[in-house]
Design a protein around this motif. Structure first.
Motif, PDB file in Angstrom:
ATOM      1  N   VAL A 151      59.758  13.610  54.071  1.00  0.00           N
ATOM      2  CA  VAL A 151      59.418  14.659  55.029  1.00  0.00           C
ATOM      3  C   VAL A 151      60.188  15.941  54.727  1.00  0.00           C
ATOM      4  N   VAL A 152      61.438  15.795  54.267  1.00  0.00           N
ATOM      5  CA  VAL A 152      62.292  16.961  54.033  1.00  0.00           C
ATOM      6  C   VAL A 152      61.698  17.891  52.968  1.00  0.00           C
ATOM      7  N   THR A 153      61.273  17.311  51.837  1.00  0.00           N
ATOM      8  CA  THR A 153      60.812  18.149  50.723  1.00  0.00           C
ATOM      9  C   THR A 153      59.597  19.008  51.076  1.00  0.00           C
ATOM     10  N   PRO A 154      58.516  18.441  51.641  1.00  0.00           N
ATOM     11  CA  PRO A 154      57.399  19.318  52.005  1.00  0.00           C
ATOM     12  C   PRO A 154      57.798  20.364  53.036  1.00  0.00           C
ATOM     13  N   ALA A 155      58.648  19.980  53.988  1.00  0.00           N
ATOM     14  CA  ALA A 155      59.046  20.940  55.022  1.00  0.00           C
ATOM     15  C   ALA A 155      59.804  22.114  54.406  1.00  0.00           C
ATOM     16  N   LEU A 156      60.740  21.826  53.508  1.00  0.00           N
ATOM     17  CA  LEU A 156      61.536  22.897  52.892  1.00  0.00           C
ATOM     18  C   LEU A 156      60.677  23.803  52.028  1.00  0.00           C
ATOM     19  N   THR A 157      59.757  23.202  51.251  1.00  0.00           N
ATOM     20  CA  THR A 157      58.964  24.030  50.342  1.00  0.00           C
ATOM     21  C   THR A 157      57.870  24.786  51.097  1.00  0.00           C
ATOM     22  N   LEU A 158      57.178  24.098  52.013  1.00  0.00           N
ATOM     23  CA  LEU A 158      56.025  24.728  52.676  1.00  0.00           C
ATOM     24  C   LEU A 158      56.454  25.702  53.760  1.00  0.00           C
ATOM     25  N   LEU A 159      57.465  25.320  54.559  1.00  0.00           N
ATOM     26  CA  LEU A 159      57.842  26.164  55.692  1.00  0.00           C
ATOM     27  C   LEU A 159      58.829  27.249  55.294  1.00  0.00           C
ATOM     28  N   LEU A 160      59.747  26.921  54.347  1.00  0.00           N
ATOM     29  CA  LEU A 160      60.816  27.875  54.051  1.00  0.00           C
ATOM     30  C   LEU A 160      60.729  28.467  52.643  1.00  0.00           C
ATOM     31  N   GLY A 161      59.714  28.063  51.883  1.00  0.00           N
ATOM     32  CA  GLY A 161      59.535  28.635  50.548  1.00  0.00           C
ATOM     33  C   GLY A 161      60.627  28.282  49.558  1.00  0.00           C
ATOM     34  N   VAL A 162      61.295  27.151  49.778  1.00  0.00           N
ATOM     35  CA  VAL A 162      62.334  26.717  48.848  1.00  0.00           C
ATOM     36  C   VAL A 162      61.688  26.203  47.557  1.00  0.00           C
ATOM     37  N   ASP A 163      62.309  26.474  46.427  1.00  0.00           N
ATOM     38  CA  ASP A 163      61.836  25.955  45.146  1.00  0.00           C
ATOM     39  C   ASP A 163      61.765  24.430  45.204  1.00  0.00           C
ATOM     40  N   LEU A 164      60.695  23.884  44.654  1.00  0.00           N
ATOM     41  CA  LEU A 164      60.454  22.435  44.755  1.00  0.00           C
ATOM     42  C   LEU A 164      61.620  21.615  44.205  1.00  0.00           C
ATOM     43  N   ARG A 165      62.201  22.055  43.079  1.00  0.00           N
ATOM     44  CA  ARG A 165      63.287  21.273  42.477  1.00  0.00           C
ATOM     45  C   ARG A 165      64.540  21.266  43.350  1.00  0.00           C
ATOM     46  N   PHE A 166      64.851  22.424  43.961  1.00  0.00           N
ATOM     47  CA  PHE A 166      65.993  22.465  44.883  1.00  0.00           C
ATOM     48  C   PHE A 166      65.737  21.557  46.086  1.00  0.00           C
ATOM     49  N   ALA A 167      64.497  21.596  46.604  1.00  0.00           N
ATOM     50  CA  ALA A 167      64.164  20.763  47.767  1.00  0.00           C
ATOM     51  C   ALA A 167      64.291  19.288  47.407  1.00  0.00           C
ATOM     52  N   MET A 168      63.835  18.933  46.202  1.00  0.00           N
ATOM     53  CA  MET A 168      63.925  17.540  45.761  1.00  0.00           C
ATOM     54  C   MET A 168      65.385  17.106  45.634  1.00  0.00           C
ATOM     55  N   GLY A 169      66.225  18.017  45.137  1.00  0.00           N
ATOM     56  CA  GLY A 169      67.649  17.714  44.984  1.00  0.00           C
ATOM     57  C   GLY A 169      68.308  17.450  46.333  1.00  0.00           C
ATOM     58  N   ALA A 170      68.018  18.327  47.314  1.00  0.00           N
ATOM     59  CA  ALA A 170      68.594  18.156  48.651  1.00  0.00           C
ATOM     60  C   ALA A 170      68.100  16.859  49.270  1.00  0.00           C
ATOM     61  N   SER A 171      66.805  16.593  49.085  1.00  0.00           N
ATOM     62  CA  SER A 171      66.208  15.381  49.640  1.00  0.00           C
ATOM     63  C   SER A 171      66.837  14.141  49.026  1.00  0.00           C
ATOM     64  N   LEU A 172      67.040  14.176  47.710  1.00  0.00           N
ATOM     65  CA  LEU A 172      67.604  13.014  47.011  1.00  0.00           C
ATOM     66  C   LEU A 172      68.989  12.661  47.561  1.00  0.00           C
ATOM     67  N   GLY A 206      70.726  20.907  37.493  1.00  0.00           N
ATOM     68  CA  GLY A 206      70.804  22.019  38.432  1.00  0.00           C
ATOM     69  C   GLY A 206      69.898  21.898  39.645  1.00  0.00           C
ATOM     70  N   TYR A 207      69.372  20.702  39.929  1.00  0.00           N
ATOM     71  CA  TYR A 207      68.467  20.554  41.072  1.00  0.00           C
ATOM     72  C   TYR A 207      69.224  20.451  42.403  1.00  0.00           C
ATOM     73  N   ILE A 208      70.525  20.158  42.329  1.00  0.00           N
ATOM     74  CA  ILE A 208      71.282  19.971  43.570  1.00  0.00           C
ATOM     75  C   ILE A 208      72.092  21.231  43.870  1.00  0.00           C
ATOM     76  N   GLU A 209      71.654  22.002  44.876  1.00  0.00           N
ATOM     77  CA  GLU A 209      72.359  23.200  45.314  1.00  0.00           C
ATOM     78  C   GLU A 209      73.222  22.841  46.516  1.00  0.00           C
TER      79      GLU A 209
END
Lengths: 116, 268
Positions: free
Chosen positions: B31-52, B220-223
């Motif tokens: 749920v986190v990754t689509p929300a971050l990318t779709l709602l907040l325009g976060v780069d997919l790789r950064f969102a995946m890193g945070a989600s992981l 570099g996917y984890i910010e």
């Protein structure tokens, strides 16, 4: 050591790891927001600040604290695997010592890539 | 939107994701990754890193409770983790080779599949079977039921192992826990009772995600700044009351600071 005892120790280990890691992440996070809360987020473009653990030294202190917390979080499952390996060894369950060792090697390889 | 507001929004989204994940059994990560990318325009790789990273926190927090109650099967978990960790490392390496648009499509398909699987009925009954490999690996076990321990046998170990490798690849490729796929492999294929398969799956997710995390970190996917507001909220769903109070206090402080800034015109 019985299975039940092993499971209890593993459970406590996981909990302690997550709680302490989350606390460190939170500390760095609150500090970071206090220092640069009004800056613009830059996550829309892929320009990474962190490329492996060696980036730790180049980060601002609050970011470095968050990263240390994240590393502690990543280390929690690793610690669990190490502990399980030791527990199987104590019981002379060599088949599961070997199985756990394979998992440990894969984990160490992955974590190793982030140090290089 | 400044960083303070941004972190507050990420905080709220993660709390909701953690809650939804726990409620539906999907896990917070999907749920986190689509929300971050779709709602907040976060780069997919950064969102995946945070989600992981959040997946590690959620799974370890939940596993702590289940392991103590004796539901999860440590031997099954450990054996299948060979497959999931190898898959995860392979999947994590693949991320840089797959175009972001393709990743997004795969993610969507996995999300659809997870939603469908969560509506699927799980097996409560034990099917009779015998797999010599399960006997050699001593995978058969028991879990606490209402009238004492309930014994169960493990079926089709090889097929389950193969599926777990696939679950590991998806986990590494998309930064998710692949909980749904792990449960399907254990429940539908290996016929492990529902209670034991969900908890054992949870137990494995943390190790699988840690196997991807090293590679993610090096690429570099984890910010840190983005992962920071995701972790405490997603993980607190499984933690103690005291700790949740601390997190709630921090959210309160953030909220107060945002309102103050809003009123004084500091927010842009």
């Amino acid at each position: 050591m019985t299975d039940e005892r092993l499971e209890q120790i593993v459970g406590n280990l996981l909990r302690a790891g997550v709680v302490s890691a989350a606390a460190v992440v939170l500390t760095g996070g609150v500090w970071r927001l206090a220092v640069e809360g009004f800056a613009q987020p830059h996550y829309g473009h892929f320009r990474p600040d962190v490329l492996g653990v060696r980036s730790l030294g180049g980060l601002a202190l609050p970011d470095a604290i968050i990263l240390v917390g994240l590393l502690a979080l990543i280390a929690t499952p690793l610690a669990r695997v190490v502990f399980t390996l030791a527990a199987f060894a104590l019981r002379r369950d060599w088949m599961y010592v070997a199985i756990t060792a394979i998992v440990l090697i894969v984990l160490l390889y992955s974590i190793g890539t982030s140090w290089l | 939107m400044n960083l303070l507001t941004f972190s507050g929004v990420v905080y709220a989204i993660s709390a909701l994701a953690g809650f939804l994940g726990a409620l539906t059994g999907l896990g917070g990560g999907v749920v986190v990754t689509p929300a971050l990318t779709l709602l907040l325009g976060v780069d997919l790789r950064f969102a995946m890193g945070a989600s992981l990273v959040s997946v590690i926190a959620t799974s370890s927090g939940a596993a702590a409770a289940y392991v103590k109650e004796g539901f999860s099967n440590i031997r099954v978990g450990m054996f299948l983790e060979i497959a999931t960790t190898l898959g995860a490392v392979a999947g994590a390496h693949l991320v840089s080779a797959v175009p972001t648009s393709t990743l997004a499509v795969i993610f969507g398909l996995v999300l659809l599949y997870s939603a469908w699987a969560s509506l699927h009925k799980m097996h409560e009954e034990q099917a009779a079977c015998s797999d010599p490999l399960a006997a050699r690996l001593r995978l058969d076990s028991s879990y606490p039921g209402p009238h004492g321990f309930i014994r169960y046998q493990v079926c089709r170990v090889k097929a389950g192992f193969g599926l777990m490798f696939g679950a590991g690849i998806l986990s590494g490729l998309l930064g998710i826990g692949s909980g749904a796929m792990k449960v399907i492999a254990m429940d539908q294929v290996m016929r492990i009772p529902f209670k034991a398969s969900t908890t054992t799956s949870n137990f494995m997710i943390g190790v699988t995600a840690a196997a991807s995390a090293g590679v993610y970190l090096s690429r570099g996917y984890i910010e840190p700044g983005l992962a920071m507001p995701v972790i405490p909220m997603v993980s607190s769903a499984n933690l103690s009351r005291e700790l949740r109070l601390v997190f709630a206090g921090v959210v309160g402080l953030l909220a107060a600071e945002m309102i103050y800034n809003g009123v004084t015109g500091g927010l842009k």
